[in-house]
Design a protein around this motif. Sequence first.
Motif, PDB file in Angstrom:
ATOM      1  N   ARG A 130      25.086  33.453   9.278  1.00 22.20           N
ATOM      2  CA  ARG A 130      24.226  34.585   9.574  1.00 22.20           C
ATOM      3  C   ARG A 130      22.962  34.105  10.279  1.00 22.20           C
ATOM      4  NH1 ARG A 130      23.470  36.489   3.962  1.00 22.20           N
ATOM      5  NH2 ARG A 130      21.291  36.308   4.554  1.00 22.20           N
ATOM      6  N   GLN A 147      25.169  35.595  14.951  1.00 20.95           N
ATOM      7  CA  GLN A 147      25.376  34.416  14.115  1.00 20.95           C
ATOM      8  C   GLN A 147      24.886  33.176  14.840  1.00 20.95           C
ATOM      9  OE1 GLN A 147      29.621  34.386  12.960  1.00 20.95           O
ATOM     10  NE2 GLN A 147      28.871  34.810  10.899  1.00 20.95           N
ATOM     11  N   GLY A 166      30.894  39.526  11.608  1.00 21.35           N
ATOM     12  CA  GLY A 166      30.045  38.938  12.634  1.00 21.35           C
ATOM     13  C   GLY A 166      30.756  37.877  13.439  1.00 21.35           C
ATOM     14  N   TYR A 200      26.210  32.994   3.117  1.00 27.39           N
ATOM     15  CA  TYR A 200      25.646  32.747   4.450  1.00 27.39           C
ATOM     16  C   TYR A 200      26.711  32.733   5.549  1.00 27.39           C
ATOM     17  CZ  TYR A 200      21.309  31.051   2.189  1.00 27.39           C
ATOM     18  OH  TYR A 200      20.162  30.938   1.465  1.00 27.39           O
ATOM     19  N   THR A 201      27.971  32.484   5.181  1.00 27.94           N
ATOM     20  CA  THR A 201      28.989  32.183   6.184  1.00 27.94           C
ATOM     21  C   THR A 201      30.360  32.672   5.737  1.00 27.94           C
ATOM     22  OG1 THR A 201      30.050  30.366   7.417  1.00 27.94           O
ATOM     23  CG2 THR A 201      29.409  29.903   5.149  1.00 27.94           C
ATOM     24  N   GLU A 238      28.631  40.119   1.457  1.00 31.02           N
ATOM     25  CA  GLU A 238      27.992  39.300   2.491  1.00 31.02           C
ATOM     26  C   GLU A 238      29.031  38.462   3.240  1.00 31.02           C
ATOM     27  OE1 GLU A 238      24.853  39.498   3.586  1.00 31.02           O
ATOM     28  OE2 GLU A 238      24.864  41.215   2.228  1.00 31.02           O
ATOM     29  N   LYS A 273      30.754  40.655   5.698  1.00 33.25           N
ATOM     30  CA  LYS A 273      29.858  40.901   6.838  1.00 33.25           C
ATOM     31  C   LYS A 273      29.837  39.695   7.769  1.00 33.25           C
ATOM     32  CE  LYS A 273      26.597  44.007   4.462  1.00 33.25           C
ATOM     33  NZ  LYS A 273      25.196  44.127   4.007  1.00 33.25           N
ATOM     34  N   ASN A 274      29.839  38.485   7.185  1.00 32.27           N
ATOM     35  CA  ASN A 274      29.890  37.279   8.011  1.00 32.27           C
ATOM     36  C   ASN A 274      31.191  37.189   8.785  1.00 32.27           C
ATOM     37  OD1 ASN A 274      27.352  36.068   7.398  1.00 32.27           O
ATOM     38  ND2 ASN A 274      28.132  35.430   5.405  1.00 32.27           N
TER      39      ASN A 274
END
Length: 949
Positions: free
Chosen positions: A817, A747, A168, A793-794, A161, A164-165
């Motif tokens: 996200r 985001q 993004g 989350y970030t 994750e 992925k952040n």
Amino acid sequence: MVNKTVLSMILTASVVGVAEAQTKLVEQVTRKGDELVIPYTKYKLANGLTLIVHEDHSDPVVHVDVTYHVGSAREEVGKSGFAHFFEHMMFQGSDNVADEEHFKIVSESGGTLNGTTNRDRTNYYETVPSNQLETALWLEADRMGFLLDAVTQPKFEVQRETVKNERGQNYDNRPYGLVYEMTSKNLYPYGHPYSWTTIGYIEDLNRVNVNDLKNFFLRWYGPNNATLTVGGDVKPADVVKLAEKYFGSIPAGPAVENMKPAPAKLSEDRYVSYEDNVRFPMLRMTFPTPEAGHKDEPALDVLAEVLGQGKTSIFYKNFVKEQKAMQASVYNSTSELAGEFGISVVAYPNMKLSETEALARQSIAEFEKRGVTDEDLQRFKAQAESSLINRMASVSGKVSQLAYYETFRNNPNYIQEEIKRIQSVTKEDVQRVYNQYIKGKNAVILSVVPKGKTELLAKADDYTISKDGFKPAADEYSGLKYTKAVDTFNRSQRPSSGANPVVAVPNYYTSNFKNGLKLIGTKSDEIPTVTMQLSIKGGHRLESNNPGKAGVANLTADMLNEDTQNYTSEQFSNELDKLGSSIRIGSGTDETYVIVQSLKKNLDKTLALVEERLFRPKFTQEDFDRLKKQQLEAIANQATQPTAIANNVYNKLLYGEGNIMAIPTSGTSETVENITLADVKNFYNNYYSPSVTEMVVVGDISEKELMGKLNFLKNWKKKDVKLPVAAKTPSIDKTRIYFVDKPDAAQSEIRIGYMAMPFDATGEYYKAGLMNYALGGAFNSRINLNLREDKGYTYGARSYFSGGQFAGPFTASAGVRADASAESVTEFMKELTNFHKSGISEDEVKFMKSSIGQADARKYETPYQKAGFLGRILEYNLSKDYVKKQTDILNNITKKDIDALAAKNLPVNNMHIVVVGDKKTVLPKLEALAYDVVELDTDGNPIGSSSVK
């Protein structure tokens, strides 16, 4: 000539494990005279690990770098992003280092650390006080030899994750963020090692499992595919002993062969495109060139400079100067397997890229008429020399250079060959590579256009990626086994560190000129350079006298980088480049700054150019019109960027209507439209004065020698400049969420805070910074561990105080996200509230004191660090012993003190919460939280209805 001794001595380790290892001393390189060389000793351990040691006792710091010769080029089709993914996993603990402890241990040791991945290599590094050398080596060895049992499925999922952040934040949600990815996959054949980027594809990240990742590690991360480079306040014999102890028993991995160069080949031009959330259309032309280290590389670098680097270049003249583009540049970028000669043009809105391409081709053809001059070569060689010298300003820079040369050239002393290659380039070489690689050759031509504006494409897409001829690589991963080292010592025991090194605060001199200019300086002879910084106080704040023309400070500084009375900007740039010097003028919130960098031998000529630039600007209408247009376009472009929107709206809320600080330093479209050339001249004439100027000098020059060169500053006529006082800022009656819609944003940007206090080196501001360290200042802070490491989350979250002469805000911020925006706000406020109510733990106090207390060793190493330190002394009128006072405060502060600071300085019920994101995804969940929600437009003005609790 370099004194290079090749040795074949065998060193026997006595602590390495079940079988004694043998370490071979390969060579020793020392410096003679003033030659440009980084002295080192090179060893080879029995397991294949290369060890390089650079001894430098100028500062009590050590830099440790482990470079693995593996990057994204070693990945397979369908499994992209592994090397970068493993960069993240390598910080998640190993057998003897607990989860999230790597960052914590280095931080509390007073160090800093990170890792980077590119196509061809991955490196991990720490800069620590010299007494922490053994700890750094213990950490690096543990993740080289004892990692895989600690790579668990839950950790894997969280870091997936996080990656992925990162994608993004740095690719999908960034303007032009996919340019490199689009170019790579269309330039190289399907399956080529460079046909994907290091971040990888989301679908590949979703597809892989933890065992795939473990196999990748087993194949490529053995000691025989790594170089350990240690530099700084060390003795080679001590480093060898520790390297043998911690690395020597780690078994070698499978043999690794170097990959063969594979430059791209194009049979015709390939036109490709994509639509992006941008204001300016962009054209990117990419021609295949040879790999790094190829004999033609330096000549291609010269060609790129002549075509499109700096104000003397053809592309600058034809595009920027003629107002056909915001930016235009040319570069020759090389990697281990191939090179790319890239041309980038960021055009003005609604410009057809077919016209941009036509002008680009005309500009390329213009090179044939212009040719290469002696001055072109002189500029290139001077800048290359300056660049090489400046890389040696820090021990980390020297270590990185040694590690790079060893990894890719098998010769840490390749800097000597680099210099020869640079100095031997001829005009004929440049003409030859132009004919061979650029003239009439095919390219990938990428158009990036604003969404819905395909009519601006250079040409319709005519290339489709084909899998014809693709053959999957041979299986590299079957039969791999994880074998751990067997030791005669207890690896689980963290090494002791010994006493902290004594850190010498730079000795300095001061002088006050009769015209009011204040000077502070220090002699530093580690490299033959001089760094100067002039700070002319005022900047954006002076525009409070006429807020209807906000942006004039910025525009004035930009104008000073253009024509002077005796030089066109192109001629001026040419003179600077021939010296390998730089002079940069810019403007910020509180100052206009002039930053000067020069080799010692060229200082007199550089200072003559400083005098010309600062005191003899020409201020032509032509330059003004062009720069004003660029500033207006840049302002308009901010409305497409969530980060800029969040910062601007947050500042408007903090400072309030009528406060100049509520307006961006660049101004607004309305205010910049009002600015005339006469306004720029008036700002320069009224506010550029020695009476409000502070100067910092750091470099290879004594006070006496320097003072004889500064008559042009001593003769600067004083003006009566009254600096503005701080305007009152509005109070916050209760915490609310302010939401700005950014349609389809991948985001959301979050800002949380309030107006806090001004800088104070030994007062509450400094103490509040100590308080915040455990909350949001360190990587292992509560906020970052929660939002990044625990929740995914970030890519990163933090909090900080940012006061100066005037009060500045406390801010907590992150890009998160989109689907976790409300949850991120909740977690931010939970951490802030808990810290406000319950304060800090004793363990956190201990961590903070250790980390900040030992970090002094890294504070004064480079010229820029020394300049920053001295600049603060001058700006805030600090006493010579202020660092000692800070140390006393740090040592004596208690949990009770910090709890009181948190209760006072984290007013969680009186903060602004700004969220910029996709309304349909984000707003409904924000409205479900226990806060009023106010919708704003991108300028920070209320719109529609509010959700009131």
